[in-house]
Design a protein around this motif. Sequence first.
Motif, PDB file in Angstrom:
ATOM      1  N   ILE A 130     -12.879  17.112   9.916  1.00  0.00           N
ATOM      2  CA  ILE A 130     -12.879  18.296   9.069  1.00  0.00           C
ATOM      3  C   ILE A 130     -11.957  18.131   7.867  1.00  0.00           C
ATOM      4  O   ILE A 130     -12.300  18.468   6.742  1.00  0.00           O
ATOM      5  N   TYR A 131     -10.764  17.606   8.115  1.00  0.00           N
ATOM      6  CA  TYR A 131      -9.725  17.577   7.084  1.00  0.00           C
ATOM      7  C   TYR A 131      -9.755  16.291   6.273  1.00  0.00           C
ATOM      8  O   TYR A 131      -9.726  15.192   6.820  1.00  0.00           O
ATOM      9  N   LYS A 132      -9.790  16.446   4.972  1.00  0.00           N
ATOM     10  CA  LYS A 132      -9.598  15.353   4.029  1.00  0.00           C
ATOM     11  C   LYS A 132      -8.879  15.908   2.806  1.00  0.00           C
ATOM     12  O   LYS A 132      -9.033  17.075   2.457  1.00  0.00           O
ATOM     13  N   SER A 133      -8.106  15.052   2.163  1.00  0.00           N
ATOM     14  CA  SER A 133      -7.455  15.479   0.934  1.00  0.00           C
ATOM     15  C   SER A 133      -8.508  15.668  -0.160  1.00  0.00           C
ATOM     16  O   SER A 133      -9.618  15.142  -0.077  1.00  0.00           O
ATOM     17  N   TYR A 134      -8.133  16.389  -1.200  1.00  0.00           N
ATOM     18  CA  TYR A 134      -9.060  16.586  -2.311  1.00  0.00           C
ATOM     19  C   TYR A 134      -9.438  15.253  -2.935  1.00  0.00           C
ATOM     20  O   TYR A 134     -10.596  15.020  -3.299  1.00  0.00           O
ATOM     21  N   ASP A 135      -8.457  14.348  -3.076  1.00  0.00           N
ATOM     22  CA  ASP A 135      -8.746  13.055  -3.687  1.00  0.00           C
ATOM     23  C   ASP A 135      -9.740  12.273  -2.850  1.00  0.00           C
ATOM     24  O   ASP A 135     -10.709  11.702  -3.365  1.00  0.00           O
ATOM     25  N   GLU A 136      -9.495  12.207  -1.529  1.00  0.00           N
ATOM     26  CA  GLU A 136     -10.396  11.429  -0.683  1.00  0.00           C
ATOM     27  C   GLU A 136     -11.773  12.088  -0.611  1.00  0.00           C
ATOM     28  O   GLU A 136     -12.797  11.399  -0.602  1.00  0.00           O
ATOM     29  N   ALA A 137     -11.813  13.408  -0.561  1.00  0.00           N
ATOM     30  CA  ALA A 137     -13.108  14.083  -0.545  1.00  0.00           C
ATOM     31  C   ALA A 137     -13.884  13.790  -1.825  1.00  0.00           C
ATOM     32  O   ALA A 137     -15.102  13.570  -1.798  1.00  0.00           O
ATOM     33  N   SER A 138     -13.168  13.769  -2.943  1.00  0.00           N
ATOM     34  CA  SER A 138     -13.834  13.467  -4.216  1.00  0.00           C
ATOM     35  C   SER A 138     -14.349  12.037  -4.220  1.00  0.00           C
ATOM     36  O   SER A 138     -15.483  11.776  -4.639  1.00  0.00           O
ATOM     37  N   ASP A 139     -13.523  11.104  -3.760  1.00  0.00           N
ATOM     38  CA  ASP A 139     -13.966   9.714  -3.698  1.00  0.00           C
ATOM     39  C   ASP A 139     -15.139   9.557  -2.737  1.00  0.00           C
ATOM     40  O   ASP A 139     -16.047   8.748  -2.972  1.00  0.00           O
ATOM     41  N   ALA A 140     -15.112  10.310  -1.626  1.00  0.00           N
ATOM     42  CA  ALA A 140     -16.188  10.216  -0.644  1.00  0.00           C
ATOM     43  C   ALA A 140     -17.517  10.655  -1.244  1.00  0.00           C
ATOM     44  O   ALA A 140     -18.560  10.033  -1.018  1.00  0.00           O
ATOM     45  N   VAL A 141     -17.491  11.738  -2.019  1.00  0.00           N
ATOM     46  CA  VAL A 141     -18.729  12.235  -2.622  1.00  0.00           C
ATOM     47  C   VAL A 141     -19.245  11.252  -3.674  1.00  0.00           C
ATOM     48  O   VAL A 141     -20.438  10.957  -3.740  1.00  0.00           O
ATOM     49  N   LYS A 142     -18.328  10.707  -4.462  1.00  0.00           N
ATOM     50  CA  LYS A 142     -18.751   9.790  -5.524  1.00  0.00           C
ATOM     51  C   LYS A 142     -19.088   8.394  -5.004  1.00  0.00           C
ATOM     52  O   LYS A 142     -19.945   7.712  -5.551  1.00  0.00           O
ATOM     53  N   GLY A 143     -18.397   8.002  -3.905  1.00  0.00           N
ATOM     54  CA  GLY A 143     -18.555   6.639  -3.433  1.00  0.00           C
ATOM     55  C   GLY A 143     -19.335   6.498  -2.153  1.00  0.00           C
ATOM     56  O   GLY A 143     -19.467   5.400  -1.629  1.00  0.00           O
ATOM     57  N   GLY A 144     -19.841   7.584  -1.606  1.00  0.00           N
ATOM     58  CA  GLY A 144     -20.676   7.493  -0.423  1.00  0.00           C
ATOM     59  C   GLY A 144     -19.949   7.622   0.889  1.00  0.00           C
ATOM     60  O   GLY A 144     -20.544   7.416   1.941  1.00  0.00           O
ATOM     61  N   GLY A 145     -18.654   7.919   0.892  1.00  0.00           N
ATOM     62  CA  GLY A 145     -17.903   8.055   2.139  1.00  0.00           C
ATOM     63  C   GLY A 145     -18.212   9.347   2.864  1.00  0.00           C
ATOM     64  O   GLY A 145     -19.068  10.128   2.467  1.00  0.00           O
ATOM     65  N   GLY A 146     -17.485   9.593   3.951  1.00  0.00           N
ATOM     66  CA  GLY A 146     -17.734  10.762   4.793  1.00  0.00           C
ATOM     67  C   GLY A 146     -16.778  11.901   4.513  1.00  0.00           C
ATOM     68  O   GLY A 146     -15.578  11.697   4.355  1.00  0.00           O
ATOM     69  N   VAL A 147     -17.311  13.103   4.460  1.00  0.00           N
ATOM     70  CA  VAL A 147     -16.499  14.294   4.258  1.00  0.00           C
ATOM     71  C   VAL A 147     -17.065  15.416   5.123  1.00  0.00           C
ATOM     72  O   VAL A 147     -18.279  15.544   5.287  1.00  0.00           O
ATOM     73  N   GLY A 148     -16.186  16.219   5.721  1.00  0.00           N
ATOM     74  CA  GLY A 148     -16.640  17.307   6.578  1.00  0.00           C
ATOM     75  C   GLY A 148     -17.305  18.415   5.787  1.00  0.00           C
ATOM     76  O   GLY A 148     -16.918  18.710   4.659  1.00  0.00           O
ATOM     77  N   TYR A 149     -18.290  19.047   6.400  1.00  0.00           N
ATOM     78  CA  TYR A 149     -18.980  20.140   5.714  1.00  0.00           C
ATOM     79  C   TYR A 149     -19.360  21.230   6.702  1.00  0.00           C
ATOM     80  O   TYR A 149     -20.224  21.037   7.562  1.00  0.00           O
ATOM     81  N   GLY A 150     -18.716  22.386   6.600  1.00  0.00           N
ATOM     82  CA  GLY A 150     -19.110  23.584   7.335  1.00  0.00           C
ATOM     83  C   GLY A 150     -19.196  23.393   8.837  1.00  0.00           C
ATOM     84  O   GLY A 150     -20.117  23.918   9.477  1.00  0.00           O
ATOM     85  N   ILE A 151     -18.268  22.664   9.428  1.00  0.00           N
ATOM     86  CA  ILE A 151     -18.359  22.334  10.851  1.00  0.00           C
ATOM     87  C   ILE A 151     -17.996  23.542  11.712  1.00  0.00           C
ATOM     88  O   ILE A 151     -16.960  24.158  11.529  1.00  0.00           O
ATOM     89  N   LYS A 152     -18.856  23.830  12.661  1.00  0.00           N
ATOM     90  CA  LYS A 152     -18.620  24.934  13.591  1.00  0.00           C
ATOM     91  C   LYS A 152     -18.329  24.371  14.981  1.00  0.00           C
ATOM     92  O   LYS A 152     -18.498  23.170  15.223  1.00  0.00           O
ATOM     93  N   PRO A 153     -17.880  25.194  15.931  1.00  0.00           N
ATOM     94  CA  PRO A 153     -17.516  24.686  17.265  1.00  0.00           C
ATOM     95  C   PRO A 153     -18.703  24.064  18.000  1.00  0.00           C
ATOM     96  O   PRO A 153     -19.849  24.472  17.841  1.00  0.00           O
ATOM     97  N   GLU A 154     -18.383  23.059  18.811  1.00  0.00           N
ATOM     98  CA  GLU A 154     -19.380  22.460  19.693  1.00  0.00           C
ATOM     99  C   GLU A 154     -19.573  23.354  20.914  1.00  0.00           C
ATOM    100  O   GLU A 154     -18.687  24.112  21.288  1.00  0.00           O
ATOM    101  N   ARG A 155     -20.731  23.249  21.542  1.00  0.00           N
ATOM    102  CA  ARG A 155     -21.009  24.104  22.703  1.00  0.00           C
ATOM    103  C   ARG A 155     -21.592  23.277  23.846  1.00  0.00           C
ATOM    104  O   ARG A 155     -22.342  22.327  23.631  1.00  0.00           O
ATOM    105  N   THR A 156     -21.203  23.657  25.040  1.00  0.00           N
ATOM    106  CA  THR A 156     -21.622  22.945  26.243  1.00  0.00           C
ATOM    107  C   THR A 156     -22.040  23.949  27.304  1.00  0.00           C
ATOM    108  O   THR A 156     -21.359  24.960  27.524  1.00  0.00           O
TER     109      THR A 156
END
Length: 946
Positions: free
Chosen positions: A641-667
């Motif tokens: 879920i957590y990434k810095s703004y810099d890493e999130a920006s690099d992830a979007v531009k460079g193809g890396g992974g960034v969390g998006y709207g993650i909700k709880p898992e259920r079992t």
Amino acid sequence: MIKLAIFMLLFFPLILFAQTGKIVGTVTDARTGEPLIGANVTIEGTLLGTATDIDGNLLILNVGPGTYGLRTTYIGYQDQVIENIRASVNLTTEVNFQLREEVLESDAIVIVAERPLINKNVTNSIAIISAEDIEHLPLRSVRSIVSQQAGIVNQGGDLYIRGSRLDEVAFYMDGVLVNEMVFGGATTWAINNAIEEIQIQVGGYSAEYGGANGGIISTHSKVGGENYHINVELVTDNFADLGEEYLGGYFYGQSEHVLTFSGPVIPSYKNLKFFVAANNLFYRSLPQFYLGIDEKGVYDPTLAASGQADTFDIYYPEGYRVNSHQNTYNIQGNLIWDLNPITLRFNGSYRYSEGRNGADIKWYNSRDRAGMNQGETITAGLKFTHVLSGRSFYDVSVTYFDDFDIPRMDPIFKHNITAYGDSIENSKVGTLLEGDSEMPIEFQAYGHSFKSRVQPYYYYRKQRQNSWRIAANFLYQLGKHNEIKIGGDYNTYEIRRYENNGPDFIAGLARSVADRDPRDIYTYLNNYGYDLYGNRIDDGIQAPKYPVFAGLYIQDKLEFSDLIVNAGLRFDYFFTDDEEFVNPHNIKFDENDIVDPSAIRDLDAFTRLSPRLGFSFPVTEKTVFHAQYGKFYQQSRLRDIYKSYDEASDAVKGGGGVGYGIKPERTTQYEIGFRQQLGHSFAFDLTAFYKDIKDQIRMRPIYAAPEANHGLYYAYVNGDFETVKGIEIKVDLRRTSRVAGSFDYTFSDAQGTGSKSWNIYRVGGEATGEIEFLQQIAPVSFNQTHRGSMILDYRFAPNDGGPILQRMGLNMLFQFTSGFNYTRVEDYWNWPRPLESLNFSTTPWTYRLDMKLDKSFMVGPVDVNLYLWVTNVLNTQNVVQVFNTSSDAYDDGFLATATGQTRADGYARFGEDKKALFEKLYRTMTYNPANFGTPRQIRLGLRLDY
């Protein structure tokens, strides 16, 4: 969120979970069977007790885990004491007294109770390991002890319960949650000698437990008694030189020193008691099957013609790892003040760990700067318990948890990351760089690079998480058969993280930051709660994360002679302090090429409601059927879920992974089984289970809209699912003719669309440019179809076997497992291409035998225990993982390919010895000791009790 926090603080201040059990039973006349009204029943050594009701029933609530003696007194009847009564957390223990009429005054009748093999009040799968069990086992850590239980898989030290992922297991130590919230797993473990019991719930736990979809592992500490007690234990393999070979194994420089001390704070005042334990655990080299090499005058003949060949020696010892050590100090304890009807309990722990990660062959010439790690964990809890009556009590608890972890840093510069690549600062400590941020040129030979001289360790990571928990719990026994509990918890966290994959670039950055934006130069950083240079900050776009998790529950347990029902309902609140993209397909950037604040929005909190229902049907005293159903919700690991703004920006531009709207898992879990006792000493439990896990985290490609100024990138989203089914068999043999034993076996099948959140399966490659991202059902990578362990303990009691054999015992632990699933692939340098269905293949079966031989005797007032402890007695080189390209643990198969043979033949023209050296170096450099289990290790131990 603020309103909810105020409501929780005012009305449901947290529970360290109950941490107590209950004792019930009857007191009757031995001759007539009539109930005895008003008989006094007390727990010896405590202020706990009760008087029987009109039907002769006894009820004692709020009993801590441990082994006790119960005394009953009644006018006209002889006193009776039943010893060896075991109370466990959240369980009901039944004790029945049959008193005889007293003709003449005499001593109390003492009965040593046999622990029941079946507890009819248990409605779910639960395993309890007592202090006595731990003392005899050839194991020294909570992790290894827990790994022997049915339903639990240990893969590389990580624990997986019934097919759930690593981060779906909750770890408690004296009621304090000690989970690593960012990555999953536990941050600290209890000291062996301090444990009263370990309780493992692998499924179907009641509504008071939240935040764990897989299972719960909780340890409960011993407490002080009315008399002083000192325990000292020493265990070591340091009776030979480090790395010396002995009986097919090596000495790894391992030792542990333990001290426990308990008793009353004031000798004449028995209501204020303490317990404290401390240990130091040290090892010089982690026990593994290490492959060594010793080559003099190595050079690459293909470079010699151009005069560019380096000539150097390569030496790395076999059997142990150089410049590797770990030194850990632990202290934990508790203070209990019994002010009947009020009890105050304070418990706390402190752990400090420091070590070196160890040099590999490539780093050998720079081993003095092998990576360093540090860790510090503090836990503290204050619990207030008020017994309102013999049928009700409540407790209010406040706990604090602080974990500061630095897994990697340079051992000289440590936290001064601006010095890592500074040539001037390095020269002061005898390290010569080529220039600022320029490491020394490395030796080149046979396609490999080797450190030519000492250089800094260019990686730095640190993380800090702390939390406050407030909770309350109220229990009321309504009549004889109905137990009602309500409670809630409020948990707030502060999480900081700094990960720098290239701190050696900081020196160049520091000198140019005035002229350029640091982010133009530096793209290796993930930071929140710390600035660019690792300094603590509290606000701005890189502020710490402040998640909040809370819950409320109500639970009703009905206990009849032929039916036990445990029904509950839990409400959970999840606030991750995270954001999501307004439009994930078109993300806007500001003038600094960082994600624009207008492109994100705060993620709302999630609330969930989960029912839990468990049944137990005692057909007879020796036959019990049980069933369970429940829904569970949990926030996934926060690393996704957590990434810095810099890493999130690099992830979007460079193809890396960034969390998006993650909700709880259920079992959703289902369980059914039965327990059966056969004869006096033998019992087994057969349980079938099924789990349906949804909304697990996976990495998924997000395609950009035509008007976006970025291309495809990856996001962590809810999308994986998993189904797990299996059978567990547990067998217990009560000590008979000196022999006691147990057997745990699990057959399971865990199938899902992903094993870890970062798994992403590609078909295609760079050559074709065609990539297909697969999501298909396959066995997960930590699936183990068969897993079992068998424990046999042969022991002579006091005054049994003569002066030599009395109080001597041998404990043997045999473990067997089928392999883990993996996918055979080809392509050694680019994206691997599957050669079969995902995770179709499995690693080999493993077998391991451990043993502990001990002898106890008295020396004056001191009880002495000497023991010999051997792990992996047969020194079996168990394969636990393989190279996917070859299905082999020793060789990745490259040398057998056409490309590999071509490269080898390129050296053959300089002589067969050069070709052989190329192949030897390749195998040595690719060898991975983690592919194998633990080798044989021989240790001696001494324990003193006073």
